[in-house]
Scaffold this active site. Structure first.
Site, short mmCIF file in Angstrom:
data_model
loop_
_atom_site.label_atom_id
_atom_site.label_comp_id
_atom_site.label_asym_id
_atom_site.label_seq_id
_atom_site.Cartn_x
_atom_site.Cartn_y
_atom_site.Cartn_z
N GLY A 201 0.81 -1.21 0.00
CA GLY A 201 0.00 0.00 0.00
C GLY A 201 0.84 1.26 0.00
N SER A 202 0.28 2.33 0.54
CA SER A 202 0.91 3.64 0.47
C SER A 202 2.07 3.77 1.45
CB SER A 202 -0.11 4.74 0.78
OG SER A 202 -0.46 4.72 2.16
N ALA A 203 2.99 4.69 1.13
CA ALA A 203 4.12 4.94 2.01
C ALA A 203 3.65 5.52 3.35
CB ALA A 203 5.10 5.90 1.34
N GLY A 206 2.55 2.63 5.38
CA GLY A 206 3.71 1.80 5.67
C GLY A 206 4.61 2.40 6.73
N GLU A 224 5.59 -3.22 1.27
CA GLU A 224 5.81 -2.84 -0.12
C GLU A 224 5.00 -1.58 -0.36
OE1 GLU A 224 5.49 -1.72 -3.58
OE2 GLU A 224 3.92 -3.24 -3.68
N CYS A 258 2.30 0.42 -8.63
CA CYS A 258 3.40 0.98 -7.83
C CYS A 258 4.69 1.09 -8.64
CB CYS A 258 3.62 0.15 -6.56
SG CYS A 258 3.85 -1.60 -6.86
#
Length: 464
Positions: A201-203, A206, A224, A258
């Protein structure tokens, strides 16, 4: 009890609904099922997952139709996603044996691997079956139980995935489905009953998970988190082919990969002919609904919120001085169809290092190849990078210098193989690459030194 509702991006119509799930109950069910599943012989687990692959192959039309309706991606592309779900099983079986199989070490020592226990899986919406399945098949093969929370934007695809596992013979307790939104995701990730979390998913999410798990080093965390990926075009002989690679890198899946190219880096002055070719090709790309005929190249982005965020980011770059080459346009006011966009950001000094998750490509003009490499690496991310053009020596120079987990030559930034490791550096992950290397994070090594009978002698240091 509140329902979670899924809508079709291309029509706005309701597709599916189900009650919000019980986090404690799902984790408890997985915890209870784990010991028996872990004791199930590997050969039996392999046979069950192969039946799952067979079922997914048989249900391909229905599964692809559901994915297409729920994500908005073209039907042809949704079909390729089902194919990756099917193929993941045999790839994971090979990876398990190669990377985490039993090894005799000599002198009575052996290496084996154990499952962690209960693993939570948080799935994304862009590949709601493929990317979640890429965590869960290796985890189940290794003997873990899983609790899967699909994205709140694509729960129906996640439900079908779990239903196929159960139909194939995975015990219902060993593969649990948690329906919910961000609150349920946070409750699952922080639940004391899980032994690890596998996330795509998104930073932003994360990073929050990384901080949360800092106090629990005993739990595995695999992240990831996407990328701000560069594509350099340099000394390309075939500009038509180069334009095709650019369009595929930037606009496939409506830019919602991504590994999609976010920055196109070119030599100043040489770019004019290339951009003309790219514009002519982009003019021909069909934006449409999943079942349109002829089939579109790209569909809508996932929802109106995503389309609004892209529009705001694009306009922000324009306000900072970027030159619009192709505008980002909303084709319908109430639906999230957007056109492929190209914007020259060379003169934008305060350009944000962000993953614009949609069909927005930023052009950066540079003076020489050293400057191109510097621009490619000017990001906190490091997932994918590609060079189009040049010779082998130039590619080796690029490969040596590029900070990314995927470094391609004369190929798109996207389309990574599931038979290879998948991951990156920086904000793109936490050095737990997925795909073929997922076997590494779903089991841990155990070394044993063994003898058939009890033996023990001390020959020095003893009094007579």
């Amino acid at each position: 009890m509140t329902d979670l509702i899924s809508h079709e991006p291309a029509t706005g119509c309701e597709l599916w609904r189900a009650p919000i799930g019980d986090v404690d109950g799902e984790v408890a069910a997985a915890r209870a099922a784990f010991p028996a599943w872990a004791r199930t012989p590997l050969e039996e687990r392999v046979a069950i997952l192969r039946r799952f692959a067979d079922l997914a192959r048989e249900r391909r039309p229905a599964f692809a139709d559901l994915i297409a309706r729920e994500t908005g991606k073209p039907l042809w592309e949704a079909g390729t996603e089902v194919d990756t779900v099917v193929n993941k099983v045999e790839i994971s079986i090979r990876a398990l044996e190669e990377r985490t199989g039993t090894r005799e070490l000599g002198a009575g020592a052996a290496l084996r691997h154990k499952p962690h226990g209960v693993l939570a899986v948080l799935g994304p919406y862009n590949f709601p079956a493929h990317l979640a399945n890429g965590h869960m098949v290796p985890a189940l093969l290794a003997g873990n139980a899983v609790v899967f929370k699909p994205s709140e934007k694509t729960p129906a695809s996640g439900e079908m995935l779990i239903r196929l596992y159960h139909e194939a013979g995975v015990p219902e307790g060993a593969a649990r489905l948690l329906i919910g939104g961000p609150d349920e995701g946070r409750a699952l990730s922080s639940h004391p009953g899980i032994d690890g979390l596998l996330f795509t998913g998104s930073a932003r999410t994360g990073l929050a998970l990384n901080r949360q798990f800092a106090d629990t080093p005993e739990k595995i965390l695999a992240l990831e988190m996407g990328g701000n990926n560069p594509l350099i075009v340099w000394d390309a002989d075939d500009l038509d082919a180069a334009a095709t690679i650019i369009a595929q890198s930037a606009y496939l899946s409506a830019g919602q990969r991504c590994t999609a190219a976010r920055r196109l880096i070119v030599r100043d002055g040489d770019h004019i002919a290339l951009i003309n070719k790219l514009n002519k090709l982009t003019d021909r790309l069909i934006v449409g609904a999943p079942h349109d005929e002829p089939q579109p190249f790209l569909g809508p982005v996932i929802d109106n919120d995503a389309a609004d965020a892209l529009t705001e980011a694009f306009l922000s770059l324009v306000e900072r001085g970027a030159e619009v080459i192709r505008p980002l346009e909303r084709l319908e006011p109430d639906l999230p169809f957007v056109t492929p966009a190209l914007i020259d950001v060379t003169e934008v000094g305060d350009r944000p290092d962000a993953e614009l998750f949609g069909p927005v490509l930023q052009l950066v003009r540079v003076s020489d190849f050293d400057a191109a490499i510097a621009e490619a690496n000017a990001t906190r991310y490091g997932l994918s990078a590609s060079l189009v053009g040049g010779d082998r020596a130039l590619f080796e120079r690029f490969w040596t210098s590029a900070r990314a987990g995927i470094v391609n030559w004369n190929k798109p930034t996207n389309g990574a193989s599931s038979a290879a490791p998948f991951g990156g550096v920086g904000l793109s992950g936490n050095h737990r690459p997925s795909a073929y290397y997922a076997a590494d994070y779903v089991a841990y090594p155990v070394v044993s030194t063994m003898a058939d009978k009890v033996e023990g002698t001390i020959t020095t240091g003893l009094r007579p």
